[in-house]
Every structure is written in C-alpha cells, then in structure tokens.
Design a protein around this motif. Structure first.
Motif, PDB file in Angstrom:
ATOM      1  N   GLN A  95       0.834  -1.353   0.060  1.00 22.90           N
ATOM      2  CA  GLN A  95       0.015   0.087  -0.183  1.00 22.90           C
ATOM      3  C   GLN A  95       0.969   1.434  -0.153  1.00 22.90           C
ATOM      4  O   GLN A  95       0.332   2.492  -0.264  1.00 22.90           O
ATOM      5  CB  GLN A  95      -0.902   0.224   1.327  1.00 22.90           C
ATOM      6  CG  GLN A  95      -2.180  -0.978   1.210  1.00 22.90           C
ATOM      7  CD  GLN A  95      -2.894  -0.726   2.158  1.00 22.90           C
ATOM      8  OE1 GLN A  95      -3.233   0.272   2.773  1.00 22.90           O
ATOM      9  NE2 GLN A  95      -3.635  -1.884   3.016  1.00 22.90           N
ATOM     10  N   SER A  96       2.123   1.137  -0.099  1.00 23.51           N
ATOM     11  CA  SER A  96       3.201   2.246   0.376  1.00 23.51           C
ATOM     12  C   SER A  96       2.983   3.389  -0.572  1.00 23.51           C
ATOM     13  O   SER A  96       2.901   4.542  -0.234  1.00 23.51           O
ATOM     14  CB  SER A  96       4.731   2.045   0.559  1.00 23.51           C
ATOM     15  OG  SER A  96       5.083   1.478  -0.469  1.00 23.51           O
ATOM     16  N   GLY A 142       1.530  -0.943  -6.875  1.00 20.86           N
ATOM     17  CA  GLY A 142       1.663  -0.106  -8.224  1.00 20.86           C
ATOM     18  C   GLY A 142       0.398   0.862  -8.406  1.00 20.86           C
ATOM     19  O   GLY A 142       0.513   1.541  -9.305  1.00 20.86           O
ATOM     20  N   LEU A 143      -0.544   0.849  -7.587  1.00 16.18           N
ATOM     21  CA  LEU A 143      -1.501   1.740  -7.973  1.00 16.18           C
ATOM     22  C   LEU A 143      -1.536   3.139  -6.855  1.00 16.18           C
ATOM     23  O   LEU A 143      -0.959   2.997  -5.918  1.00 16.18           O
ATOM     24  CB  LEU A 143      -3.137   1.172  -7.585  1.00 16.18           C
ATOM     25  CG  LEU A 143      -3.388  -0.240  -8.382  1.00 16.18           C
ATOM     26  CD1 LEU A 143      -4.725  -0.591  -7.980  1.00 16.18           C
ATOM     27  CD2 LEU A 143      -3.522  -0.064 -10.001  1.00 16.18           C
ATOM     28  N   GLU A 176      -1.119 -14.322  -5.710  1.00 19.97           N
ATOM     29  CA  GLU A 176       0.095 -14.404  -6.976  1.00 19.97           C
ATOM     30  C   GLU A 176       1.362 -13.685  -6.679  1.00 19.97           C
ATOM     31  O   GLU A 176       2.403 -13.989  -6.699  1.00 19.97           O
ATOM     32  CB  GLU A 176      -0.323 -14.380  -8.328  1.00 19.97           C
ATOM     33  CG  GLU A 176       0.559 -14.482  -9.319  1.00 19.97           C
ATOM     34  CD  GLU A 176       0.155 -14.469 -10.659  1.00 19.97           C
ATOM     35  OE1 GLU A 176       0.723 -14.474 -11.828  1.00 19.97           O
ATOM     36  OE2 GLU A 176      -1.158 -14.433 -10.666  1.00 19.97           O
ATOM     37  N   LEU A 177       1.104 -12.435  -6.340  1.00 24.43           N
ATOM     38  CA  LEU A 177       2.104 -11.464  -6.286  1.00 24.43           C
ATOM     39  C   LEU A 177       2.954 -11.986  -5.128  1.00 24.43           C
ATOM     40  O   LEU A 177       4.456 -11.917  -5.295  1.00 24.43           O
ATOM     41  CB  LEU A 177       1.588 -10.216  -5.978  1.00 24.43           C
ATOM     42  CG  LEU A 177       2.667  -9.150  -5.647  1.00 24.43           C
ATOM     43  CD1 LEU A 177       3.638  -8.779  -6.809  1.00 24.43           C
ATOM     44  CD2 LEU A 177       1.859  -7.564  -5.368  1.00 24.43           C
ATOM     45  N   ARG A 178       2.541 -12.149  -4.193  1.00 24.65           N
ATOM     46  CA  ARG A 178       3.322 -12.714  -2.753  1.00 24.65           C
ATOM     47  C   ARG A 178       4.146 -13.811  -3.156  1.00 24.65           C
ATOM     48  O   ARG A 178       5.234 -14.149  -2.556  1.00 24.65           O
ATOM     49  CB  ARG A 178       2.403 -12.529  -1.604  1.00 24.65           C
ATOM     50  CG  ARG A 178       1.692 -11.397  -1.320  1.00 24.65           C
ATOM     51  CD  ARG A 178       0.811 -11.457  -0.141  1.00 24.65           C
ATOM     52  NE  ARG A 178       0.233  -9.977   0.576  1.00 24.65           N
ATOM     53  CZ  ARG A 178      -0.459  -9.965   1.452  1.00 24.65           C
ATOM     54  NH1 ARG A 178      -0.924 -10.986   2.081  1.00 24.65           N
ATOM     55  NH2 ARG A 178      -0.733  -8.512   1.824  1.00 24.65           N
ATOM     56  N   MET A 179       3.297 -14.761  -3.534  1.00 18.74           N
ATOM     57  CA  MET A 179       3.866 -15.921  -3.857  1.00 18.74           C
ATOM     58  C   MET A 179       5.079 -16.218  -4.829  1.00 18.74           C
ATOM     59  O   MET A 179       6.196 -16.898  -4.570  1.00 18.74           O
ATOM     60  CB  MET A 179       2.956 -17.055  -4.278  1.00 18.74           C
ATOM     61  CG  MET A 179       3.333 -18.794  -4.377  1.00 18.74           C
ATOM     62  SD  MET A 179       1.918 -19.575  -4.994  1.00 18.74           S
ATOM     63  CE  MET A 179       2.502 -21.242  -4.664  1.00 18.74           C
ATOM     64  N   ARG A 180       4.891 -15.395  -5.917  1.00 21.94           N
ATOM     65  CA  ARG A 180       6.158 -15.270  -6.731  1.00 21.94           C
ATOM     66  C   ARG A 180       7.485 -14.663  -6.233  1.00 21.94           C
ATOM     67  O   ARG A 180       8.460 -14.758  -6.189  1.00 21.94           O
ATOM     68  CB  ARG A 180       5.774 -14.613  -8.073  1.00 21.94           C
ATOM     69  CG  ARG A 180       4.611 -15.054  -8.852  1.00 21.94           C
ATOM     70  CD  ARG A 180       4.639 -14.633 -10.155  1.00 21.94           C
ATOM     71  NE  ARG A 180       3.854 -15.370 -11.158  1.00 21.94           N
ATOM     72  CZ  ARG A 180       3.828 -16.423 -11.954  1.00 21.94           C
ATOM     73  NH1 ARG A 180       5.054 -16.762 -11.898  1.00 21.94           N
ATOM     74  NH2 ARG A 180       2.972 -16.681 -12.604  1.00 21.94           N
ATOM     75  N   GLN A 181       6.957 -13.449  -5.188  1.00 20.60           N
ATOM     76  CA  GLN A 181       8.039 -12.977  -4.518  1.00 20.60           C
ATOM     77  C   GLN A 181       8.657 -13.980  -3.598  1.00 20.60           C
ATOM     78  O   GLN A 181      10.131 -13.772  -3.492  1.00 20.60           O
ATOM     79  CB  GLN A 181       7.572 -11.788  -3.684  1.00 20.60           C
ATOM     80  CG  GLN A 181       7.044 -10.466  -4.904  1.00 20.60           C
ATOM     81  CD  GLN A 181       6.349  -9.314  -3.972  1.00 20.60           C
ATOM     82  OE1 GLN A 181       5.872  -9.717  -2.724  1.00 20.60           O
ATOM     83  NE2 GLN A 181       6.346  -8.269  -4.589  1.00 20.60           N
ATOM     84  N   MET A 182       7.992 -14.739  -2.975  1.00 17.11           N
ATOM     85  CA  MET A 182       8.576 -15.586  -2.072  1.00 17.11           C
ATOM     86  C   MET A 182       9.326 -16.780  -2.644  1.00 17.11           C
ATOM     87  O   MET A 182      10.485 -16.745  -2.449  1.00 17.11           O
ATOM     88  CB  MET A 182       7.325 -16.515  -1.371  1.00 17.11           C
ATOM     89  CG  MET A 182       7.786 -17.241  -0.315  1.00 17.11           C
ATOM     90  SD  MET A 182       8.164 -18.904  -0.908  1.00 17.11           S
ATOM     91  CE  MET A 182       6.427 -19.741  -1.403  1.00 17.11           C
ATOM     92  N   LEU A 183       8.752 -17.101  -3.849  1.00 10.36           N
ATOM     93  CA  LEU A 183       9.834 -18.072  -4.635  1.00 10.36           C
ATOM     94  C   LEU A 183      10.930 -17.525  -5.272  1.00 10.36           C
ATOM     95  O   LEU A 183      12.120 -18.212  -5.211  1.00 10.36           O
ATOM     96  CB  LEU A 183       8.930 -18.565  -5.776  1.00 10.36           C
ATOM     97  CG  LEU A 183       7.608 -19.487  -5.191  1.00 10.36           C
ATOM     98  CD1 LEU A 183       6.793 -19.950  -6.452  1.00 10.36           C
ATOM     99  CD2 LEU A 183       8.132 -20.855  -4.527  1.00 10.36           C
TER     100      LEU A 183
END
Length: 345
Positions: A95-96, A142-143, A176-183
């Motif tokens: 949210q930043s 990104g928003l 999805e965003l969080r999972m890809r970042q984790m991987l």
C-alpha cells in the motif's frame, strides 16, 4: 490454466527449494502470504511443482474451491486500504505507493472530486463493508490512491454476485504477487562461494590458477547460471587452453592435459595475487564441481605435476539453503604431487 508469466531464474531455483522444504516450514512460508492456513496447507500438499507458473495456477484453483467462510476469513484478514497497517508487513509495502499519493484532486471523481483521495477511501471503506459485509480488497501494489478510489467507487455499484467475483480475482492476484516474490527470494538465498588456493610446495598463495565452476545437476539460483551455456563453456575452455599453451612455450614443459568444461559452466576465472577468488552469484540447490587447471599453473613454473587438473565436487542442499549457511568457502592446498581440500570459514 497458464498464468502467462514466465518464471525467472530466481523463481525456478525457489520452486526447487520450496518443493524440498519440510512440510511445516513450507506451510509457514505460505500462510502469512495467503492469510489462510487452509489454503497454505493445500498448496503444500500439492507439491512438487515444475515451475512457479504451475504453483500459482494450483493456488488459484484451490482458492476457487475453498469454502466461502474460509475465503471471507482471508479477505477480512487484510487491513483496509488507508487503515492501520502493521509496520513492516506485506500490506504496508503493497500500500505504500498509494498511501504516499495524498494530493487533492485524485483520479476518483464523484465523491472524491476536490478531496484527498485517501480520506475519501477511508470513508467509503465503511460504506463498502456495510453494503457487502466484508473488507474492500484490491491488489494495491503499483496503484495510486486515485486509482484505488476510482475502483472502489465503481465496485460500490456492483451486485453482490459481481462483487464476489471481483474479490476472488483480487485475492488471487494478491496471493500470486506474494507467492512469486517468495519463490524469487527462495531462489536467491543460497550461499555465496569463495576459494583460496595455497601452494604447499612453496608456502605461498597460488596466484593465476584458472578454474571453472560447473553445475553438474540441479538448479542454481544465481543469475550467472544457464542450462545452455555452450558459449560460456567454449570461452572458458579456450582461456584455459591458451594459458596452458603460453605456459608450455615460456617454461618449455609440454602438457597433454586438457580441462574439459562441464555441460553447464556457472563461472570461470583465475585466483588473484593472494590465491583467492569470490564468485559473483549465489548458489541454488545442486551438485557443483570446481575444476582447477593445475597443469598450467605448475607448467608455468617449470614443473610437471602429477595431476593435470583437480576436481572438487560438492553439493548445496536444503541445509545450505537455510538462513544459517550464507557462505561456502572451499580452499585447495596444492603441491605437484598431492592436494587436499576442506570446508573453510
């Protein structure tokens, strides 16, 4: 269902590490990302995954099949946009950008005209919850605040059925965003590597020793690793061959030894004046080989050694990928007629 997003090298190495992580550890990685223990457990049970895309697709299918109360629990675990957010949390970072966009005249229109978009979002969050019974959820990364406000105002006009579909889509996108970042992070948290070659026949560092780091099997998370590295292998092989030829000409010592590069060369180079070298990339899980061109080194000194090259084969596994093993140091103690190696510090 393909997500259409290509997996990067970090993601690929991360999938391998995730597949081999103990069940409890894997669940603990996913649960805070999904805000759902049930979904985390189901995704872990569906392992192994060939790619990050496969893992994400499975997560989305399992999410759609979750009971409604489990989905609501996950949705309501996300803090409202513009509300109180735990410092250092995923929601805070996502949210930043929006929270920083607090200028008047945002893109919201309607109730947001001429007002601070973030203030209007906070007010409409309550209206949204009163209408639909759960927290307004959007993939905020990104928003801007104005874009979020416009989306919120539009969705307040939805029917309950249409809005539930919006919520599921945004929840899947956040996961999805969080999972890809984790991987991705799993794929680059392997150890760094260094070596130090000492010539025990002189008691001095062995400088100018050519070597190759080869990946024998597995997946490396480092950005320098390639499954198709014939060009790198050819270049490294030529460098070693040229060095050997130069040494023979200058020292007058012939050598029949050749250093054959592996099918996948991660990195090549030579030791510095202190006999040391630090590799650029972190290592993913796999079996590696450090091949030292000892023939050229001794030939340059007028010595024909017993070993044309020295191979030091080692592995990087789940233990080395853990937080407690951030670096591997592999020294080589070398003489014309013997060598030894060990795991240093």
């Amino acid at each position: 269902m393909a997500s259409g997003t290509a997996s990067g090298k970090g993601e690929t190495g991360g999938v391998e590490a995730f597949n081999h992580a103990p069940e409890r550890q894997a669940v603990s990685l996913l649960e805070p990302l999904f805000c759902s223990a049930q979904l985390a457990e189901q995704v872990v049970a569906a392992r192994p995954f060939a790619t990050a895309d496969d893992a994400v697709d499975e997560m989305k299918e399992l999410l759609r099949d979750l009971p409604e109360d489990a989905i609501l629990e996950s949705v309501n675990a996300h803090p409202p946009i513009g509300g109180s957010v735990e410092k250092g949390s995923l929601s805070e970072s996502e949210q930043s950008a929006a929270l920083g966009d607090q200028g008047a005249g945002g893109e919201g229109g309607g109730e947001g005209d001429g007002a601070d978009p973030l203030t209007t979002i906070r007010a409409l969050n309550e209206e949204y919850r009163g209408r639909f019974g759960y927290t307004f959820l959007i993939r905020a990364a990104g928003l801007t605040a104005g874009q979020i406000l416009a989306n919120l105002e539009q969705r307040l006009t939805n029917t309950p059925e249409a809005e539930w579909s919006e919520v599921l889509g945004n929840l899947a996108a956040i996961n999805e965003l969080r999972m890809r970042q984790m991987l991705e992070s799993l794929g680059v948290t392997g150890p760094t590597l260094s070596t130090h070659v000492l010539d025990t026949s002189t008691g001095l560092p062995a400088s100018g020793v050519h070597f190759e780091l080869q990946l024998i099997q597995g997946v490396s998370g480092g950005s320098g690793t390639s499954s198709d590295s014939s060009a790198s292998a050819s270049s490294a092989s030529s460098a070693i061959a040229n060095s050997a030829n130069s040494a023979e000409e200058s020292a007058g010592v012939g050598s029949d030894a050749t250093v054959n590069p592996g099918q996948s060369v991660v990195e090549s180079g030579e030791t510095n004046a202190d006999g040391r070298f630090s590799f650029a990339d972190r290592l993913g899980a796999g079996v590696y080989n450090l091949r030292f061109d000892t023939d050229s080194y001794f030939a340059a000194r007028g010595i024909r050694g017993l070993y044309p090259w020295v191979d030091v084969t080692f592995r990087v596994d789940d233990v080395d990928l853990g937080a407690g093993a951030s670096h591997l140091h592999i020294p080589l103690l070398l003489s014309p007629y013997g060598y030894s190696t060990y795991r240093g510090s």
